[in-house]
Design a protein around this motif. Sequence first.
Motif, PDB file in Angstrom:
ATOM      1  N   VAL A 403       0.868  -1.185   0.000  1.00 64.53           N
ATOM      2  CA  VAL A 403       0.000   0.000   0.000  1.00 64.53           C
ATOM      3  C   VAL A 403       0.905   1.236   0.000  1.00 64.53           C
ATOM      4  O   VAL A 403       1.715   1.421   0.906  1.00 64.53           O
ATOM      5  CB  VAL A 403      -0.930   0.018   1.231  1.00 64.53           C
ATOM      6  N   LYS A 404       0.751   2.075  -1.020  1.00 60.23           N
ATOM      7  CA  LYS A 404       1.664   3.201  -1.204  1.00 60.23           C
ATOM      8  C   LYS A 404       1.016   4.535  -0.824  1.00 60.23           C
ATOM      9  O   LYS A 404       1.622   5.363  -0.171  1.00 60.23           O
ATOM     10  CB  LYS A 404       2.065   3.210  -2.677  1.00 60.23           C
ATOM     11  N   HIS A 405      -0.212   4.744  -1.278  1.00 60.12           N
ATOM     12  CA  HIS A 405      -0.909   6.014  -1.026  1.00 60.12           C
ATOM     13  C   HIS A 405      -2.364   5.729  -0.665  1.00 60.12           C
ATOM     14  O   HIS A 405      -2.940   4.756  -1.140  1.00 60.12           O
ATOM     15  CB  HIS A 405      -0.926   6.908  -2.283  1.00 60.12           C
ATOM     16  N   LEU A 406      -2.953   6.631   0.132  1.00 57.65           N
ATOM     17  CA  LEU A 406      -4.381   6.534   0.446  1.00 57.65           C
ATOM     18  C   LEU A 406      -4.973   7.932   0.528  1.00 57.65           C
ATOM     19  O   LEU A 406      -4.404   8.817   1.167  1.00 57.65           O
ATOM     20  CB  LEU A 406      -4.588   5.813   1.789  1.00 57.65           C
ATOM     21  N   TRP A 407      -6.096   8.096  -0.158  1.00 58.59           N
ATOM     22  CA  TRP A 407      -6.855   9.350  -0.087  1.00 58.59           C
ATOM     23  C   TRP A 407      -8.245   9.052   0.463  1.00 58.59           C
ATOM     24  O   TRP A 407      -8.857   8.062   0.098  1.00 58.59           O
ATOM     25  CB  TRP A 407      -7.025   9.970  -1.475  1.00 58.59           C
ATOM     26  N   VAL A 408      -8.743   9.917   1.332  1.00 58.76           N
ATOM     27  CA  VAL A 408     -10.131   9.821   1.796  1.00 58.76           C
ATOM     28  C   VAL A 408     -10.777  11.178   1.564  1.00 58.76           C
ATOM     29  O   VAL A 408     -10.282  12.200   2.054  1.00 58.76           O
ATOM     30  CB  VAL A 408     -10.215   9.419   3.281  1.00 58.76           C
ATOM     31  N   GLY A 409     -11.858  11.176   0.774  1.00 54.00           N
ATOM     32  CA  GLY A 409     -12.491  12.448   0.410  1.00 54.00           C
ATOM     33  C   GLY A 409     -11.485  13.387  -0.257  1.00 54.00           C
ATOM     34  O   GLY A 409     -11.523  14.598  -0.053  1.00 54.00           O
ATOM     35  N   GLY A 410     -10.580  12.808  -1.033  1.00 49.91           N
ATOM     36  CA  GLY A 410      -9.594  13.606  -1.763  1.00 49.91           C
ATOM     37  C   GLY A 410      -8.410  14.081  -0.935  1.00 49.91           C
ATOM     38  O   GLY A 410      -7.466  14.653  -1.460  1.00 49.91           O
ATOM     39  N   LYS A 411      -8.444  13.846   0.377  1.00 50.54           N
ATOM     40  CA  LYS A 411      -7.329  14.262   1.241  1.00 50.54           C
ATOM     41  C   LYS A 411      -6.357  13.086   1.385  1.00 50.54           C
ATOM     42  O   LYS A 411      -6.790  11.959   1.677  1.00 50.54           O
ATOM     43  CB  LYS A 411      -7.838  14.645   2.638  1.00 50.54           C
ATOM     44  N   GLN A 412      -5.077  13.356   1.215  1.00 55.60           N
ATOM     45  CA  GLN A 412      -4.105  12.266   1.282  1.00 55.60           C
ATOM     46  C   GLN A 412      -3.711  11.971   2.727  1.00 55.60           C
ATOM     47  O   GLN A 412      -3.173  12.831   3.423  1.00 55.60           O
ATOM     48  CB  GLN A 412      -2.858  12.609   0.452  1.00 55.60           C
ATOM     49  N   LEU A 413      -4.010  10.748   3.172  1.00 51.01           N
ATOM     50  CA  LEU A 413      -3.705  10.335   4.548  1.00 51.01           C
ATOM     51  C   LEU A 413      -2.433   9.484   4.613  1.00 51.01           C
ATOM     52  O   LEU A 413      -1.848   9.311   5.678  1.00 51.01           O
ATOM     53  CB  LEU A 413      -4.870   9.546   5.153  1.00 51.01           C
ATOM     54  N   LEU A 414      -2.042   8.933   3.453  1.00 50.11           N
ATOM     55  CA  LEU A 414      -0.811   8.146   3.365  1.00 50.11           C
ATOM     56  C   LEU A 414      -0.111   8.552   2.079  1.00 50.11           C
ATOM     57  O   LEU A 414      -0.704   8.505   1.003  1.00 50.11           O
ATOM     58  CB  LEU A 414      -1.132   6.645   3.339  1.00 50.11           C
ATOM     59  N   ASP A 415       1.140   8.978   2.205  1.00 52.85           N
ATOM     60  CA  ASP A 415       1.907   9.429   1.047  1.00 52.85           C
ATOM     61  C   ASP A 415       3.219   8.662   1.017  1.00 52.85           C
ATOM     62  O   ASP A 415       4.044   8.818   1.921  1.00 52.85           O
ATOM     63  CB  ASP A 415       2.168  10.942   1.163  1.00 52.85           C
ATOM     64  N   ASP A 416       3.372   7.806   0.011  1.00 53.63           N
ATOM     65  CA  ASP A 416       4.572   6.987  -0.103  1.00 53.63           C
ATOM     66  C   ASP A 416       4.834   6.224   1.200  1.00 53.63           C
ATOM     67  O   ASP A 416       5.929   6.243   1.751  1.00 53.63           O
ATOM     68  CB  ASP A 416       5.779   7.858  -0.491  1.00 53.63           C
ATOM     69  N   ARG A 417       3.779   5.587   1.710  1.00 56.59           N
ATOM     70  CA  ARG A 417       3.791   4.746   2.918  1.00 56.59           C
ATOM     71  C   ARG A 417       3.944   5.528   4.214  1.00 56.59           C
ATOM     72  O   ARG A 417       4.029   4.942   5.283  1.00 56.59           O
ATOM     73  CB  ARG A 417       4.899   3.668   2.855  1.00 56.59           C
ATOM     74  N   GLN A 418       3.985   6.857   4.148  1.00 59.17           N
ATOM     75  CA  GLN A 418       4.126   7.669   5.363  1.00 59.17           C
ATOM     76  C   GLN A 418       2.780   8.278   5.755  1.00 59.17           C
ATOM     77  O   GLN A 418       2.075   8.825   4.899  1.00 59.17           O
ATOM     78  CB  GLN A 418       5.135   8.812   5.134  1.00 59.17           C
ATOM     79  N   LEU A 419       2.452   8.209   7.052  1.00 55.29           N
ATOM     80  CA  LEU A 419       1.232   8.845   7.545  1.00 55.29           C
ATOM     81  C   LEU A 419       1.400  10.361   7.455  1.00 55.29           C
ATOM     82  O   LEU A 419       2.426  10.896   7.873  1.00 55.29           O
ATOM     83  CB  LEU A 419       0.989   8.440   9.008  1.00 55.29           C
ATOM     84  N   THR A 420       0.400  11.040   6.905  1.00 55.26           N
ATOM     85  CA  THR A 420       0.522  12.496   6.730  1.00 55.26           C
ATOM     86  C   THR A 420      -0.026  13.281   7.914  1.00 55.26           C
ATOM     87  O   THR A 420       0.322  14.441   8.098  1.00 55.26           O
ATOM     88  CB  THR A 420      -0.234  12.959   5.464  1.00 55.26           C
ATOM     89  N   ARG A 421      -0.900  12.656   8.723  1.00 55.46           N
ATOM     90  CA  ARG A 421      -1.544  13.410   9.804  1.00 55.46           C
ATOM     91  C   ARG A 421      -1.244  12.852  11.187  1.00 55.46           C
ATOM     92  O   ARG A 421      -1.733  13.384  12.170  1.00 55.46           O
ATOM     93  CB  ARG A 421      -3.064  13.358   9.638  1.00 55.46           C
ATOM     94  N   MET A 422      -0.545  11.739  11.241  1.00 57.84           N
ATOM     95  CA  MET A 422      -0.334  11.090  12.538  1.00 57.84           C
ATOM     96  C   MET A 422       1.157  10.868  12.748  1.00 57.84           C
ATOM     97  O   MET A 422       1.899  10.675  11.791  1.00 57.84           O
ATOM     98  CB  MET A 422      -1.088   9.750  12.584  1.00 57.84           C
ATOM     99  N   ASP A 423       1.568  10.882  14.010  1.00 54.10           N
ATOM    100  CA  ASP A 423       2.978  10.743  14.374  1.00 54.10           C
ATOM    101  C   ASP A 423       3.245   9.282  14.734  1.00 54.10           C
ATOM    102  O   ASP A 423       2.949   8.830  15.838  1.00 54.10           O
ATOM    103  CB  ASP A 423       3.240  11.680  15.571  1.00 54.10           C
TER     104      ASP A 423
END
Length: 443
Positions: A403-423
């Motif tokens: 799994v490389k990227h994930l968008w929910v409602g057009g917002k990217q939550l995972l970018d190149d396997r990295q969480l964008t909003r969580m630590d």
Amino acid sequence: MTPPAAPLDLLLLPTWLVPVEPAGVVLKAHGLGIRDGRIAFIGPRAQALKLAAHEVRELPGMLLSPGLVNAHGHAAMSLFRGLADDLPLMTWLEKHIWPAEAKWVDEAFVRDGTDLAIAEQIKGGISCFADMYFFPKVASERVHNSGLRAQIAIPILDFPTPGAATADEALRQGIELFGDLKHHPRIKIAFGPHAPYTVSDANLEKVRVIAEELDAAIHMHVHETAFEVQQSVEQYGERPLARLARLGLLGPRLQAVHMTQISEEDLALLVESNSSVIHCPESNLKLASGFCPVERLWQAGVNVAVGTDGAASNNDLDLLGETRTAALLAKAVAGSASALDAHRALRMATLNGARAMGLEAEIGSLEVGKAADIVAFDLSGLAQQPIYDPVSQLIYATGRDCVKHLWVGGKQLLDDRQLTRMDEPQLNATAVAWGRCISGHHE
């Protein structure tokens, strides 16, 4: 002249695009455009490149599919992962899990456990999950902050639970939370009578009335084991599903979780009522609860979705792995190698889950107008080659590490396997701290 459309926010150009609806389709050399959180364009690459877009992303070697829908789980229980393994269901529940919950489960536990589960699910390509656990208000706050989509079921039992002393109190809290969140773009509140053996007729009646009034879903463990069915026949003179039918709980709103025991009468009730079944193969295998006859249900026209169950009985929240297990198990149970093929398995993990939650108009397939809940799987690795059917490789040869990227409602939550909003390091440290705390007190 028609005015030119506003530029796309994002144009994705993958190697393969699997819309799930229409069924069985794989689009090559196509692009997908997102505008205002929705899918605004799907079409050939040459056409896509003519469109104005604020951002264009080439995704070579990747397959785009709808975000995965995990149709059953207990998110905060991720903090009990591996606590009481290799035990049958009732021993596991009564001797280990319920006592641990009584001791540990409070708002902080639910906050941290839900965050851990959300992060694990995002990294596994899950864009929407169904949850059923204590302190649902806390869970809904975590979902709100995370950007993920969820159905949160209010747990209802006949005895006191963390956060609700009585079933009536749980129902009151549920009605209030339903009202607070009814316009939330990503959260739906459902009602979760725990199981036929923990909820009386009187409380089930109350659930039915409230669910009808609010048009809310009912999410419930049903026919999880042969013992549960036998117990019901002795106590009520009928099988649990027949009892739910008598009480008026069956219908398109009902999400019947597990359903490992299905007689001809049960099947007829499911078909007539248009109830959904949520299949949790790995938890059922691990607790030796039985096998849900997925192919039989599917051929009869029952909507079957897939869920991981909680990390305390699985022990991961890996829906891609779960779907592979479901496909393999379906063949063994049906005695047919053509049962639950890869394309139908992916549909079970996306559109069928959306349909079970009443969200099929919004998510579950890649169609223009729907919310942009999208996952990109990287199929360029050694273990996926050569590729004849990318969906087959996804289901039978690919793990969630792809799994490389994930968008929910057009917002990217995972970018190149990295969480964008969580630590992630912080989540890890918090989980380790809980583990130390719980294991210090757990025999």
